[in-house]
Design a protein around this motif. Structure first.
Motif, mmCIF file in Angstrom:
data_model
loop_
_atom_site.group_PDB
_atom_site.id
_atom_site.type_symbol
_atom_site.label_atom_id
_atom_site.label_comp_id
_atom_site.label_asym_id
_atom_site.label_seq_id
_atom_site.Cartn_x
_atom_site.Cartn_y
_atom_site.Cartn_z
ATOM 1 N N UNK A 33 1.021 -1.220 -0.106
ATOM 2 C CA UNK A 33 -0.190 0.015 0.030
ATOM 3 C C UNK A 33 1.083 1.252 0.186
ATOM 4 N N UNK A 34 1.903 1.430 0.999
ATOM 5 C CA UNK A 34 2.938 2.667 0.704
ATOM 6 C C UNK A 34 3.586 2.460 -0.528
ATOM 7 N N UNK A 35 4.084 1.435 -1.077
ATOM 8 C CA UNK A 35 4.490 1.497 -2.513
ATOM 9 C C UNK A 35 3.567 2.076 -3.401
ATOM 10 N N UNK A 36 2.411 1.684 -3.518
ATOM 11 C CA UNK A 36 1.316 2.093 -4.346
ATOM 12 C C UNK A 36 1.093 3.753 -4.236
ATOM 13 N N UNK A 37 1.023 4.017 -2.950
ATOM 14 C CA UNK A 37 0.761 5.815 -2.671
ATOM 15 C C UNK A 37 1.960 6.321 -2.994
ATOM 16 N N UNK A 144 -2.905 -1.013 -4.891
ATOM 17 C CA UNK A 144 -3.853 -1.057 -3.788
ATOM 18 C C UNK A 144 -4.773 -2.076 -3.726
ATOM 19 N N UNK A 145 -5.090 -2.613 -5.007
ATOM 20 C CA UNK A 145 -5.821 -3.742 -5.079
ATOM 21 C C UNK A 145 -5.064 -4.974 -4.376
ATOM 22 N N UNK A 146 -3.850 -5.012 -4.909
ATOM 23 C CA UNK A 146 -2.921 -6.183 -4.217
ATOM 24 C C UNK A 146 -2.740 -6.178 -2.694
ATOM 25 N N UNK A 147 -2.563 -5.039 -2.290
ATOM 26 C CA UNK A 147 -2.529 -4.613 -0.769
ATOM 27 C C UNK A 147 -3.961 -5.053 -0.186
ATOM 28 N N UNK A 148 -5.225 -4.867 -0.730
ATOM 29 C CA UNK A 148 -6.288 -5.060 -0.255
ATOM 30 C C UNK A 148 -6.600 -6.628 0.044
ATOM 31 N N UNK A 149 -6.114 -7.251 -1.252
ATOM 32 C CA UNK A 149 -6.198 -8.830 -1.207
ATOM 33 C C UNK A 149 -5.217 -9.404 -0.183
ATOM 34 N N UNK A 150 -3.985 -9.046 -0.009
ATOM 35 C CA UNK A 150 -3.162 -9.497 0.817
ATOM 36 C C UNK A 150 -3.408 -9.222 2.534
ATOM 37 N N UNK A 151 -4.285 -7.913 2.787
ATOM 38 C CA UNK A 151 -4.639 -7.536 3.930
ATOM 39 C C UNK A 151 -5.854 -8.466 4.554
ATOM 40 N N UNK A 152 -6.974 -8.794 3.704
ATOM 41 C CA UNK A 152 -7.925 -9.736 3.907
ATOM 42 C C UNK A 152 -7.450 -10.983 4.165
#
Length: 566
Positions: A33-37, A144-152
């Motif tokens: 998420x940080x990298x995406x931001x 951001x999509x990848x971060x959401x999948x990893x987080x869940x």
């Protein structure tokens, strides 16, 4: 959006099950998420097009901060031992990321039509090609999509007993999300600059239209899924993350309007910002744990008393609406035609419906069946009244006309109708506590027809019902005026009814959908009731969508009535 006990959950149990896996996956999600931001911030800094052209103002620090918000909240939550909050915070940005990615793909297709001053401001009509900054921007949204999948995936099912769902909170969250969805479909700002041509979604290029629709669908979908979680931490974190992601969409146009002389504010981002604050405010009750202990000092009024109160308020609203239809709206100077007579005809069906619902609420055998109708059909009063008040305001300003009792009665009727809907909604909450304590469950046989009805109903209010030469009807996304507020409120009610119905008990779901059908049906009546005022008038596209929506909503109601409660 189904409330399930196996949704990602917070607390110590998930961490205890496999703390190393949970920590590593969450840390990986936050890092992505940080990298995406950073990529989102670097895009406009590096440059989006060749030959080089910059943003209209120094916006990349703002974009970077907004993009880092979800990661910052998630990292703080992990630091304080709340992994479920951390995981849920990254869900909202992941759901909105496809829409943002498609919107930014307009820079690849034709940068001149993007109308994004915080990212790019062109000063010439020469051809531009996408540069590396665009690909960084798109990669940031994909991250951001990848971060959401990893987080869940980083937080497992909870072994703790889930807290009870509160349908009232879910309804509020969905209503707020519908407000945000409408906002993202409207023009982001108004502009006097020929190189910045903002348009509402329906008039925008195809790529912008698709991206806006993905955002409009994503916000209520994510809100319902997150707020419907049985885990309080997951619900709280999800709403905070969704608010942060939505802020990344609506704040830049507002800042651009404040920074640049040639552009001005539009209602779309303002509605979105209101939704952001509302989601943050609703995140607190979403995270409160409900136990078996009940505050004995808190007693809701008896259900029968609430039903009677809502009936009386509905009858008063209906009577005032009928009075507004009969009484003169405005007194025009000699020789000038009263512009309010045709819009006032719409007050009749609105008043009749409110009176019938009020009578039904007073009948013991019908009260519980009729009650769910009122929180939907009350919008008929503002739908009709705003059209009348629009004509009155125009006459007062342009012709020095004088307001008469009909206009005042229409305005007061809106207040009584809103009060009746609020009391009926509270009665619904009491009824659920007293009669049915089952969990909220998604009923798939109702879901698909309800979603089809939602799309058709939205088109009925977004598109004109009456067309004529040299006439532009007030709209939700174009020619926004006083009458547009009534359309917007009615549209929100239809969308909310279609979204909530699959999660309600069969009788309540059928009533909600029938109420939505009545609202759309009154919208359809605008053509036969008011078309005579316009020379060479013809049915508009919205009329046919409205008829189709009424049929679809009634079919959905029939499907809901046949579905057995979960």
């Amino acid at each position: 959006m189904t409330a399930r006990p196996d949704l990602p959950s917070g607390g110590s149990s998930a961490s205890a099950a496999n703390p190393q896996l949970v920590t590593s996956q969450l840390r990986a999600a936050i890092a992505v998420s940080v990298v995406g931001a950073v990529l989102v911030g670097l895009g406009p800094l590096v440059g989006l097009v060749a030959p080089s052209a910059s943003a209209a103002f120094l916006a990349w620090p703002l974009l970077l901060v907004l993009a880092l918000l979800p990661a910052g909240i998630a990292a703080t939550s992990v630091r304080f031992g709340r992994p479920a909050i951390a995981a849920a915070v990254l869900v909202g940005p992941a759901v909105l990321a496809p829409g943002r990615l498609v919107l930014d793909a307009q820079f690849v297709a034709d940068p001149g039509l993007a109308a994004r001053p915080e990212l790019l401001k062109l000063h010439t009509l020469q051809l531009f090609s996408p540069s590396i900054g665009v690909w960084l921007l798109l990669a940031g949204h994909f991250a951001a999509i990848v971060a959401g999948v990893l987080a869940v995936r980083g937080v497992g099912p909870s072994d703790e007993r889930p807290g009870a769902n509160r349908q009232g909170l879910l309804a509020l969250v969905l209503c707020v999300s519908v407000l945000a969805a409408v906002g993202v479909l409207m023009a982001p700002f108004a502009s006097d600059d020929p190189y910045l041509l903002p348009k509402p979604a329906l008039d925008a290029p195809l790529i912008v239209l698709v991206g806006s629709v993905l955002l409009a669908v994503g916000v209520p979908s994510a809100a319902g899924y997150l707020a419907g979680s049985v885990d309080q931490d997951f619900a709280r974190g999800g709403l905070l993350g969704l608010a942060a992601a939505l802020a990344g969409v609506v704040v830049p146009p507002l800042i651009a309007a404040a920074m640049l002389v040639e552009i001005s504010y539009s209602w779309g981002p303002v509605l979105g910002l209101i939704a952001v604050f509302a989601l943050v405010a609703l995140a607190l009750p979403a995270g409160r744990t409900r136990t078996g202990e009940v505050d004995e000092d808190l007693h809701l009024p008896a259900l029968n008393r609430l039903l009677d109160s809502s009936a009386v308020l509905a009858l008063i609203a209906g009577a005032l609406t009928a009075l507004a239809a009969i009484a003169p709206q405005v007194e025009m100077p000699y020789g000038l035609r009263d512009p309010s007579s045709y819009p006032a005809r719409m007050l009749w069906p609105a008043g009749i419906v409110l009176i019938l619902v009020g009578v039904g609420l007073l009948l013991p055998r019908l009260a519980l069946r009729v009650r769910p109708l009122l929180p939907v059909v009350w919008v008929l009063v503002p739908l009709a009244a705003t059209g009348v008040l629009d004509a009155v305001f125009t006459a007062v300003q342009a012709a020095a006309a004088e307001t008469r009792i009909g206009a005042w009665a229409a305005g007061v009727a809106v207040l009584f109708a809103a009060a009746a809907a609020i009391v009926a909604a509270v009665a619904g909450a009491v009824e659920r506590d007293e009669v049915d304590l089952t969990e909220i469950a998604m009923r798939r046989p109702v879901l698909i027809p309800a979603l089809i009805s939602l799309v058709l109903g939205a088109a009925a209010f977004a598109l004109p019902v009456v067309t004529a030469p040299d006439y532009t009807a007030p709209g939700v996304f174009t020619e926004f005026g006083t009458a547009s507020w009534g359309l917007l409120i009615a549209l929100a009610a239809v969308v909310a009814a279609a979204v909530l119905a699959p999660m309600c008990r069969p009788s309540q779901a059928a009533a909600l959908l029938c109420g939505a059908a009545v609202v759309v049906g009154v919208r359809v009546l605008e053509y036969p009731l008011t078309a005579e005022r316009l020379p060479d008038s013809a049915p508009g596209t919205g009329l046919w969508f409205g008829i189709a929506a009424v049929l679809a909503l009634l079919a959905s109601a029939a499907a809901a009535g046949r579905t057995k409660a979960a």
